[in-house]
Design a protein around this motif. Structure first.
Motif, PDB file in Angstrom:
ATOM      1  N   GLU A 215       0.844  -1.190   0.000  1.00  0.00           N
ATOM      2  CA  GLU A 215       0.000   0.000   0.000  1.00  0.00           C
ATOM      3  C   GLU A 215       0.882   1.242   0.000  1.00  0.00           C
ATOM      4  O   GLU A 215       2.104   1.151   0.163  1.00  0.00           O
ATOM      5  CB  GLU A 215      -0.951  -0.003   1.197  1.00  0.00           C
ATOM      6  CG  GLU A 215      -0.268  -0.098   2.538  1.00  0.00           C
ATOM      7  CD  GLU A 215      -1.273  -0.181   3.675  1.00  0.00           C
ATOM      8  OE1 GLU A 215      -1.210   0.686   4.557  1.00  0.00           O
ATOM      9  OE2 GLU A 215      -2.112  -1.100   3.662  1.00  0.00           O
ATOM     10  N   ALA A 216       0.246   2.378  -0.194  1.00  0.00           N
ATOM     11  CA  ALA A 216       0.979   3.640  -0.331  1.00  0.00           C
ATOM     12  C   ALA A 216       1.832   3.955   0.897  1.00  0.00           C
ATOM     13  O   ALA A 216       2.942   4.494   0.760  1.00  0.00           O
ATOM     14  CB  ALA A 216       0.010   4.782  -0.616  1.00  0.00           C
ATOM     15  N   LEU A 217       1.367   3.612   2.081  1.00  0.00           N
ATOM     16  CA  LEU A 217       2.169   3.883   3.278  1.00  0.00           C
ATOM     17  C   LEU A 217       3.462   3.076   3.282  1.00  0.00           C
ATOM     18  O   LEU A 217       4.483   3.532   3.812  1.00  0.00           O
ATOM     19  CB  LEU A 217       1.361   3.614   4.549  1.00  0.00           C
ATOM     20  CG  LEU A 217       0.396   4.738   4.927  1.00  0.00           C
ATOM     21  CD1 LEU A 217      -0.449   4.327   6.125  1.00  0.00           C
ATOM     22  CD2 LEU A 217       1.126   6.032   5.210  1.00  0.00           C
ATOM     23  N   ASP A 218       3.440   1.891   2.696  1.00  0.00           N
ATOM     24  CA  ASP A 218       4.664   1.099   2.570  1.00  0.00           C
ATOM     25  C   ASP A 218       5.677   1.828   1.688  1.00  0.00           C
ATOM     26  O   ASP A 218       6.872   1.859   1.980  1.00  0.00           O
ATOM     27  CB  ASP A 218       4.370  -0.276   1.978  1.00  0.00           C
ATOM     28  CG  ASP A 218       3.482  -1.130   2.859  1.00  0.00           C
ATOM     29  OD1 ASP A 218       3.484  -0.929   4.095  1.00  0.00           O
ATOM     30  OD2 ASP A 218       2.777  -1.997   2.302  1.00  0.00           O
ATOM     31  N   VAL A 219       5.183   2.413   0.607  1.00  0.00           N
ATOM     32  CA  VAL A 219       6.050   3.183  -0.292  1.00  0.00           C
ATOM     33  C   VAL A 219       6.614   4.382   0.461  1.00  0.00           C
ATOM     34  O   VAL A 219       7.818   4.657   0.414  1.00  0.00           O
ATOM     35  CB  VAL A 219       5.291   3.643  -1.561  1.00  0.00           C
ATOM     36  CG1 VAL A 219       6.164   4.555  -2.409  1.00  0.00           C
ATOM     37  CG2 VAL A 219       4.820   2.445  -2.363  1.00  0.00           C
ATOM     38  N   HIS A 220       5.754   5.078   1.162  1.00  0.00           N
ATOM     39  CA  HIS A 220       6.176   6.247   1.942  1.00  0.00           C
ATOM     40  C   HIS A 220       7.307   5.879   2.909  1.00  0.00           C
ATOM     41  O   HIS A 220       8.336   6.562   2.961  1.00  0.00           O
ATOM     42  CB  HIS A 220       4.974   6.810   2.701  1.00  0.00           C
ATOM     43  CG  HIS A 220       5.332   7.854   3.708  1.00  0.00           C
ATOM     44  ND1 HIS A 220       5.666   9.147   3.351  1.00  0.00           N
ATOM     45  CD2 HIS A 220       5.417   7.790   5.065  1.00  0.00           C
ATOM     46  CE1 HIS A 220       5.949   9.835   4.452  1.00  0.00           C
ATOM     47  NE2 HIS A 220       5.799   9.031   5.495  1.00  0.00           N
ATOM     48  N   GLU A 221       7.120   4.816   3.655  1.00  0.00           N
ATOM     49  CA  GLU A 221       8.135   4.390   4.631  1.00  0.00           C
ATOM     50  C   GLU A 221       9.448   4.025   3.946  1.00  0.00           C
ATOM     51  O   GLU A 221      10.523   4.363   4.424  1.00  0.00           O
ATOM     52  CB  GLU A 221       7.614   3.221   5.470  1.00  0.00           C
ATOM     53  CG  GLU A 221       6.472   3.583   6.394  1.00  0.00           C
ATOM     54  CD  GLU A 221       6.838   4.636   7.427  1.00  0.00           C
ATOM     55  OE1 GLU A 221       7.991   4.655   7.909  1.00  0.00           O
ATOM     56  OE2 GLU A 221       5.964   5.458   7.758  1.00  0.00           O
ATOM     57  N   MET A 222       9.347   3.334   2.809  1.00  0.00           N
ATOM     58  CA  MET A 222      10.551   2.957   2.080  1.00  0.00           C
ATOM     59  C   MET A 222      11.294   4.196   1.593  1.00  0.00           C
ATOM     60  O   MET A 222      12.516   4.283   1.692  1.00  0.00           O
ATOM     61  CB  MET A 222      10.195   2.057   0.897  1.00  0.00           C
ATOM     62  CG  MET A 222      11.404   1.682   0.045  1.00  0.00           C
ATOM     63  SD  MET A 222      10.967   0.914  -1.518  1.00  0.00           S
ATOM     64  CE  MET A 222      10.056   2.221  -2.319  1.00  0.00           C
TER      65      MET A 222
END
Length: 160
Positions: free
Chosen positions: A36-43
């Motif tokens: 999900e988008a939050l995973d991308v953000h964290e990465m």
């Protein structure tokens, strides 16, 4: 799966996210599961591994890697070569710009039917962008937004 943007269906954004992930080398290179988008953000906060940028530019067929590094990511070829074997990740700004390029390239690939055609389009002045080359506009967030908006209009057949 969480929506990437509130006004688009989950499945469209998820497909776009997975295409961008593949352009950057997938889970093997990114060492993250991006569901999900939050995973991308964290990465992106942690910084993309340089191997992701290497994978992206090594798989371009038309656009010269110097253009991607300097115009899109904001890194000179010399800096890239100097850090190529370093375990240090890209900084947040470079990571965000590399991700945005991968997203835009994946969307352009869908619009134009192949990655090679998408890359050709990015290299040529475009009437809908005031005769600017899309790749040149990717140097700023506003320019990237203009390119994304134009691609969306092309996708839906609205050229003006």
């Amino acid at each position: 799966m969480a929506a990437f943007a509130k006004n688009e269906p989950d499945s469209n954004r998820a497909v776009e996210m997975h295409r961008a992930t593949a352009l950057l080398g997938g889970k093997k290179v990114l060492q993250h599961s991006l569901d999900e988008a939050l995973d991308v953000h964290e990465m992106l906060l942690q910084g993309l591994p340089l191997a992701a940028l290497t994978h992206l530019i090594d798989n371009l067929s038309v656009i010269h890697k110097t253009a991607v590094l300097e115009k899109v990511v904001g890194m000179t070829l010399l800096t890239f070569r100097r850090h190529k074997y370093s375990p240090k990740p890209l900084n947040q700004a470079q990571s965000g710009r590399a991700w945005k390029f991968a997203v835009i390239l994946s969307r352009a690939t869908v619009v134009f039917g192949s990655q090679a055609e998408a890359e050709r389009w990015m290299e040529h002045p475009t009437t809908g962008l005031n005769q600017r080359r899309p790749i040149d506009l990717l140097a700023t967030a506003v320019g990237a937004g203009l390119v994304e908006d134009f691609l969306e209009r092309l996708e839906y057949g609205v050229y003006a």
